[in-house]
Scaffold this motif. Sequence first.
Motif, PDB file in Angstrom:
ATOM      1  N   PHE A  67       0.850  -1.199   0.000  1.00  0.00           N
ATOM      2  CA  PHE A  67       0.000   0.000   0.000  1.00  0.00           C
ATOM      3  C   PHE A  67       0.881   1.243   0.000  1.00  0.00           C
ATOM      4  N   THR A  68       0.372   2.295  -0.629  1.00  0.00           N
ATOM      5  CA  THR A  68       1.062   3.580  -0.636  1.00  0.00           C
ATOM      6  C   THR A  68       0.067   4.697  -0.333  1.00  0.00           C
ATOM      7  N   ILE A  69       0.383   5.481   0.688  1.00  0.00           N
ATOM      8  CA  ILE A  69      -0.438   6.640   1.017  1.00  0.00           C
ATOM      9  C   ILE A  69       0.211   7.869   0.403  1.00  0.00           C
ATOM     10  N   SER A  70      -0.624   8.754  -0.127  1.00  0.00           N
ATOM     11  CA  SER A  70      -0.103   9.990  -0.714  1.00  0.00           C
ATOM     12  C   SER A  70      -1.138  11.094  -0.519  1.00  0.00           C
ATOM     13  N   ARG A  71      -0.731  12.315  -0.842  1.00  0.00           N
ATOM     14  CA  ARG A  71      -1.648  13.432  -0.648  1.00  0.00           C
ATOM     15  C   ARG A  71      -1.427  14.484  -1.719  1.00  0.00           C
ATOM     16  N   GLU A  81      -3.207   3.890  -2.358  1.00  0.00           N
ATOM     17  CA  GLU A  81      -3.017   2.964  -3.465  1.00  0.00           C
ATOM     18  C   GLU A  81      -2.757   1.591  -2.876  1.00  0.00           C
ATOM     19  N   MET A  82      -3.597   0.622  -3.236  1.00  0.00           N
ATOM     20  CA  MET A  82      -3.510  -0.719  -2.657  1.00  0.00           C
ATOM     21  C   MET A  82      -3.236  -1.724  -3.767  1.00  0.00           C
ATOM     22  N   ASN A  83      -2.110  -2.386  -3.669  1.00  0.00           N
ATOM     23  CA  ASN A  83      -1.706  -3.388  -4.653  1.00  0.00           C
ATOM     24  C   ASN A  83      -1.566  -4.762  -4.000  1.00  0.00           C
ATOM     25  N   SER A  84      -1.513  -5.787  -4.819  1.00  0.00           N
ATOM     26  CA  SER A  84      -1.367  -7.165  -4.335  1.00  0.00           C
ATOM     27  C   SER A  84      -2.348  -7.456  -3.216  1.00  0.00           C
TER      28      SER A  84
END
Length: 113
Positions: A67-71, A81-84
């Motif tokens: 997962f990647t958090i961004s703003r 962003e959620m992968n796999s």
Amino acid sequence: QVQLVESGGGLVQPGGSLRLSCAASGIMFSISAMAWYRQAPGKQRELVAIITGGHKANYANSVQGRFTISRDDAENMVFLEMNSLKPEDTAVYYCHDPQSYNWGQGTQVTVSS
């Protein structure tokens, strides 16, 4: 008045991806930390990821690397962003402002074949 509105949840197969969005209003967004939490049926709400006003991110061990958090401070938006994705990622995902202790209404993410 603080308002947090999530979107982007849905049904996805294991291994798939989803992108959650949270639109924030009523807060000094650019200097505020923002977080994503999730709550699965029968379980306590848990922190998934948090991002500071300086764009420093931290993640739960269970989502680290997937997962990647961004703003986007210009748009007062925070993303996840959620992968796999795995079946155990199934939960209602909530946007949270730690400063005002406000929550969004939540968006359902279901990972299933």
